[in-house]
Design a protein around this motif. Structure first.
Motif, PDB file in Angstrom:
ATOM      1  N   ALA A   1      -6.545 -18.147   6.526  1.00 54.87           N
ATOM      2  CA  ALA A   1      -6.673 -16.689   6.560  1.00 54.87           C
ATOM      3  C   ALA A   1      -5.361 -16.018   6.195  1.00 54.87           C
ATOM      4  O   ALA A   1      -5.328 -15.024   5.453  1.00 54.87           O
ATOM      5  CB  ALA A   1      -7.146 -16.235   7.938  1.00 54.87           C
ATOM      6  N   LEU A   2      -4.257 -16.547   6.709  1.00 52.26           N
ATOM      7  CA  LEU A   2      -2.939 -15.998   6.389  1.00 52.26           C
ATOM      8  C   LEU A   2      -2.673 -16.075   4.889  1.00 52.26           C
ATOM      9  O   LEU A   2      -2.138 -15.123   4.304  1.00 52.26           O
ATOM     10  CB  LEU A   2      -1.871 -16.764   7.163  1.00 52.26           C
ATOM     11  N   GLU A   3      -3.036 -17.179   4.296  1.00 52.48           N
ATOM     12  CA  GLU A   3      -2.829 -17.327   2.853  1.00 52.48           C
ATOM     13  C   GLU A   3      -3.576 -16.250   2.078  1.00 52.48           C
ATOM     14  O   GLU A   3      -3.067 -15.710   1.088  1.00 52.48           O
ATOM     15  CB  GLU A   3      -3.279 -18.710   2.400  1.00 52.48           C
ATOM     16  N   SER A   4      -4.774 -15.904   2.534  1.00 56.11           N
ATOM     17  CA  SER A   4      -5.556 -14.884   1.822  1.00 56.11           C
ATOM     18  C   SER A   4      -4.876 -13.524   1.845  1.00 56.11           C
ATOM     19  O   SER A   4      -5.082 -12.701   0.953  1.00 56.11           O
ATOM     20  CB  SER A   4      -6.959 -14.775   2.431  1.00 56.11           C
ATOM     21  N   ALA A   5      -4.032 -13.280   2.859  1.00 58.91           N
ATOM     22  CA  ALA A   5      -3.350 -11.983   2.982  1.00 58.91           C
ATOM     23  C   ALA A   5      -2.232 -11.823   1.969  1.00 58.91           C
ATOM     24  O   ALA A   5      -1.881 -10.695   1.601  1.00 58.91           O
ATOM     25  CB  ALA A   5      -2.792 -11.813   4.386  1.00 58.91           C
ATOM     26  N   VAL A   6      -1.651 -12.936   1.513  1.00 63.53           N
ATOM     27  CA  VAL A   6      -0.469 -12.852   0.646  1.00 63.53           C
ATOM     28  C   VAL A   6      -0.713 -13.447  -0.738  1.00 63.53           C
ATOM     29  O   VAL A   6       0.222 -13.590  -1.519  1.00 63.53           O
ATOM     30  CB  VAL A   6       0.748 -13.528   1.310  1.00 63.53           C
ATOM     31  N   ALA A   7      -1.965 -13.794  -1.025  1.00 64.10           N
ATOM     32  CA  ALA A   7      -2.277 -14.299  -2.362  1.00 64.10           C
ATOM     33  C   ALA A   7      -2.111 -13.172  -3.381  1.00 64.10           C
ATOM     34  O   ALA A   7      -2.273 -11.991  -3.070  1.00 64.10           O
ATOM     35  CB  ALA A   7      -3.704 -14.843  -2.386  1.00 64.10           C
ATOM     36  N   GLY A   8      -1.766 -13.504  -4.581  1.00 63.11           N
ATOM     37  CA  GLY A   8      -1.548 -12.509  -5.611  1.00 63.11           C
ATOM     38  C   GLY A   8      -0.080 -12.205  -5.802  1.00 63.11           C
ATOM     39  O   GLY A   8       0.790 -12.862  -5.217  1.00 63.11           O
ATOM     40  N   ASP A   9       0.192 -11.182  -6.593  1.00 62.59           N
ATOM     41  CA  ASP A   9       1.569 -10.875  -6.972  1.00 62.59           C
ATOM     42  C   ASP A   9       2.173  -9.698  -6.225  1.00 62.59           C
ATOM     43  O   ASP A   9       3.333  -9.363  -6.457  1.00 62.59           O
ATOM     44  CB  ASP A   9       1.633 -10.593  -8.481  1.00 62.59           C
ATOM     45  N   GLY A  10       1.401  -9.061  -5.359  1.00 63.21           N
ATOM     46  CA  GLY A  10       1.893  -7.856  -4.698  1.00 63.21           C
ATOM     47  C   GLY A  10       2.279  -8.097  -3.256  1.00 63.21           C
ATOM     48  O   GLY A  10       2.735  -9.176  -2.875  1.00 63.21           O
ATOM     49  N   TRP A  11       2.056  -7.066  -2.462  1.00 60.41           N
ATOM     50  CA  TRP A  11       2.367  -7.108  -1.041  1.00 60.41           C
ATOM     51  C   TRP A  11       1.091  -7.040  -0.239  1.00 60.41           C
ATOM     52  O   TRP A  11       0.000  -6.934  -0.805  1.00 60.41           O
ATOM     53  CB  TRP A  11       3.316  -5.966  -0.677  1.00 60.41           C
ATOM     54  N   ILE A  12       1.202  -7.050   1.066  1.00 65.07           N
ATOM     55  CA  ILE A  12       0.022  -7.033   1.917  1.00 65.07           C
ATOM     56  C   ILE A  12      -0.806  -5.782   1.693  1.00 65.07           C
ATOM     57  O   ILE A  12      -2.039  -5.832   1.725  1.00 65.07           O
ATOM     58  CB  ILE A  12       0.443  -7.178   3.388  1.00 65.07           C
ATOM     59  N   CYS A  13      -0.144  -4.670   1.451  1.00 65.30           N
ATOM     60  CA  CYS A  13      -0.845  -3.403   1.205  1.00 65.30           C
ATOM     61  C   CYS A  13      -0.837  -3.044  -0.278  1.00 65.30           C
ATOM     62  O   CYS A  13      -0.691  -1.880  -0.650  1.00 65.30           O
ATOM     63  CB  CYS A  13      -0.229  -2.294   2.039  1.00 65.30           C
ATOM     64  N   GLY A  14      -0.965  -4.050  -1.127  1.00 69.75           N
ATOM     65  CA  GLY A  14      -1.022  -3.800  -2.559  1.00 69.75           C
ATOM     66  C   GLY A  14       0.358  -3.676  -3.169  1.00 69.75           C
ATOM     67  O   GLY A  14       1.205  -4.558  -3.008  1.00 69.75           O
ATOM     68  N   ASP A  15       0.607  -2.555  -3.826  1.00 71.17           N
ATOM     69  CA  ASP A  15       1.885  -2.368  -4.510  1.00 71.17           C
ATOM     70  C   ASP A  15       2.996  -1.900  -3.574  1.00 71.17           C
ATOM     71  O   ASP A  15       4.161  -1.921  -3.952  1.00 71.17           O
ATOM     72  CB  ASP A  15       1.727  -1.338  -5.637  1.00 71.17           C
ATOM     73  N   GLN A  16       2.647  -1.467  -2.364  1.00 69.56           N
ATOM     74  CA  GLN A  16       3.639  -0.913  -1.441  1.00 69.56           C
ATOM     75  C   GLN A  16       4.135  -1.966  -0.467  1.00 69.56           C
ATOM     76  O   GLN A  16       3.353  -2.543   0.291  1.00 69.56           O
ATOM     77  CB  GLN A  16       3.053   0.272  -0.659  1.00 69.56           C
ATOM     78  N   PHE A  17       5.431  -2.198  -0.453  1.00 73.42           N
ATOM     79  CA  PHE A  17       6.055  -3.031   0.569  1.00 73.42           C
ATOM     80  C   PHE A  17       6.080  -2.244   1.869  1.00 73.42           C
ATOM     81  O   PHE A  17       6.477  -1.078   1.891  1.00 73.42           O
ATOM     82  CB  PHE A  17       7.477  -3.403   0.152  1.00 73.42           C
ATOM     83  N   THR A  18       5.675  -2.880   2.975  1.00 69.45           N
ATOM     84  CA  THR A  18       5.588  -2.169   4.252  1.00 69.45           C
ATOM     85  C   THR A  18       6.165  -3.007   5.390  1.00 69.45           C
ATOM     86  O   THR A  18       6.550  -4.165   5.210  1.00 69.45           O
ATOM     87  CB  THR A  18       4.119  -1.837   4.600  1.00 69.45           C
ATOM     88  N   ALA A  19       6.156  -2.402   6.572  1.00 68.78           N
ATOM     89  CA  ALA A  19       6.589  -3.111   7.772  1.00 68.78           C
ATOM     90  C   ALA A  19       5.750  -4.356   8.027  1.00 68.78           C
ATOM     91  O   ALA A  19       6.232  -5.320   8.627  1.00 68.78           O
ATOM     92  CB  ALA A  19       6.511  -2.176   8.983  1.00 68.78           C
ATOM     93  N   ALA A  20       4.507  -4.358   7.572  1.00 72.26           N
ATOM     94  CA  ALA A  20       3.666  -5.544   7.727  1.00 72.26           C
ATOM     95  C   ALA A  20       4.254  -6.720   6.960  1.00 72.26           C
ATOM     96  O   ALA A  20       4.175  -7.867   7.416  1.00 72.26           O
ATOM     97  CB  ALA A  20       2.242  -5.256   7.255  1.00 72.26           C
ATOM     98  N   ASP A  21       4.855  -6.450   5.815  1.00 71.08           N
ATOM     99  CA  ASP A  21       5.486  -7.529   5.051  1.00 71.08           C
ATOM    100  C   ASP A  21       6.727  -8.065   5.755  1.00 71.08           C
ATOM    101  O   ASP A  21       7.027  -9.259   5.675  1.00 71.08           O
ATOM    102  CB  ASP A  21       5.843  -7.040   3.645  1.00 71.08           C
ATOM    103  N   VAL A  22       7.444  -7.182   6.451  1.00 71.59           N
ATOM    104  CA  VAL A  22       8.612  -7.649   7.198  1.00 71.59           C
ATOM    105  C   VAL A  22       8.173  -8.623   8.283  1.00 71.59           C
ATOM    106  O   VAL A  22       8.729  -9.721   8.416  1.00 71.59           O
ATOM    107  CB  VAL A  22       9.385  -6.465   7.829  1.00 71.59           C
ATOM    108  N   TYR A  23       7.149  -8.249   9.043  1.00 71.12           N
ATOM    109  CA  TYR A  23       6.744  -9.093  10.160  1.00 71.12           C
ATOM    110  C   TYR A  23       5.961 -10.326   9.699  1.00 71.12           C
ATOM    111  O   TYR A  23       6.305 -11.455  10.063  1.00 71.12           O
ATOM    112  CB  TYR A  23       5.921  -8.308  11.174  1.00 71.12           C
ATOM    113  N   VAL A  24       4.936 -10.121   8.893  1.00 71.20           N
ATOM    114  CA  VAL A  24       4.165 -11.264   8.393  1.00 71.20           C
ATOM    115  C   VAL A  24       5.058 -12.158   7.544  1.00 71.20           C
ATOM    116  O   VAL A  24       5.023 -13.384   7.636  1.00 71.20           O
ATOM    117  CB  VAL A  24       2.949 -10.790   7.577  1.00 71.20           C
ATOM    118  N   GLY A  25       5.884 -11.518   6.724  1.00 67.58           N
ATOM    119  CA  GLY A  25       6.780 -12.278   5.851  1.00 67.58           C
ATOM    120  C   GLY A  25       7.774 -13.115   6.619  1.00 67.58           C
ATOM    121  O   GLY A  25       8.105 -14.233   6.215  1.00 67.58           O
ATOM    122  N   SER A  26       8.256 -12.596   7.743  1.00 63.32           N
ATOM    123  CA  SER A  26       9.184 -13.376   8.575  1.00 63.32           C
ATOM    124  C   SER A  26       8.502 -14.624   9.121  1.00 63.32           C
ATOM    125  O   SER A  26       9.100 -15.702   9.168  1.00 63.32           O
ATOM    126  CB  SER A  26       9.713 -12.519   9.728  1.00 63.32           C
TER     127      SER A  26
END
Length: 209
Positions: A136-161
């Motif tokens: 499920a986690l992999e499905s959130a970050v598949a592709g070339d963008g960020w979790i919320c599409g083209d916008q980098f967000t706080a979700a990327d900081v936490y999930v990305g960590s």
């Protein structure tokens, strides 16, 4: 003079996540370093976080603990940084931020400790199984963008960590989607500043013995 934004941390902790978020926000903040077992457990800090753990922030007298909460709070407190989507577009933002703080954290920690959910008890564990959680986690970050599409967000900081640390410590399996996502994260200037700051603090602590 105490600043309006105070950050309590230890560089060898999840405080690295909060510092990365603070660096993304770009506001001036004061750092207070705490030691495990001493100042982290002292009464004055337990008044801030009764768990006696870091990180914590105090912003204009308001206390926030827990990394995911700190990330979400800072995104809202400093909207000019653009680290949260518009309110009506926060479905993926909330979904994956809380998924990482709940199922991912639990599944990865349990596996690292050698705990395996007994067969047939997956519903009791909440996250089901480690493999299902990672898929499920992999499905959130598949592709070339960020979790919320083209916008980098706080979700990327936490999930990305979670993903970045998981790859480094081998607690999350290496997969092309995770590797590509981590590479994008590591290219961010705020990520690099966090690593430089905390790396220097760790080196100084080790030198002092």
């Amino acid at each position: 003079m105490t600043l309006d934004l105070v950050f309590y941390t230890n560089p060898m902790s999840r405080g690295q996540i909060a510092r990365w978020m603070l660096e993304e926000v770009g506001e001036i903040y004061e750092t207070i370093l705490l030691d495990y077992g001493t100042s982290m457990k002292a009464a004055d800090y337990r008044a801030i976080n009764p768990m006696g753990k870091v990180p914590a922030i105090v912003h204009e007298g308001r206390v926030v603990t827990e990394c995911a909460a700190i990330c979400a709070y800072l995104a809202d407190a400093f909207p000019a940084a653009g680290l949260a989507p518009p309110v009506d577009q926060r479905h993926d933002y909330y979904r994956w931020l809380f998924f990482a703080a709940g199922p991912v954290e639990a599944a990865v920690t349990n596996k690292a400790l050698g705990f395996v959910v007994p067969e047939g008890r997956e519903r009791t564990a909440g996250y089901g199984s480690f493999d299902d959680t990672i898929d499920a986690l992999e499905s959130a970050v598949a592709g070339d963008g960020w979790i919320c599409g083209d916008q980098f967000t706080a979700a990327d900081v936490y999930v990305g960590s979670q993903i970045d640390w998981g790859l480094m410590f081998k607690s999350i399996p290496t997969r092309p989607a995770f590797e590509a996502y981590a590479a994008r994260l590591r290219a961010r200037p705020a990520y690099q500043r966090q690593k430089e700051i905390d790396g220097a603090l760790i080196a100084e602590m080790q030198k002092q013995g």
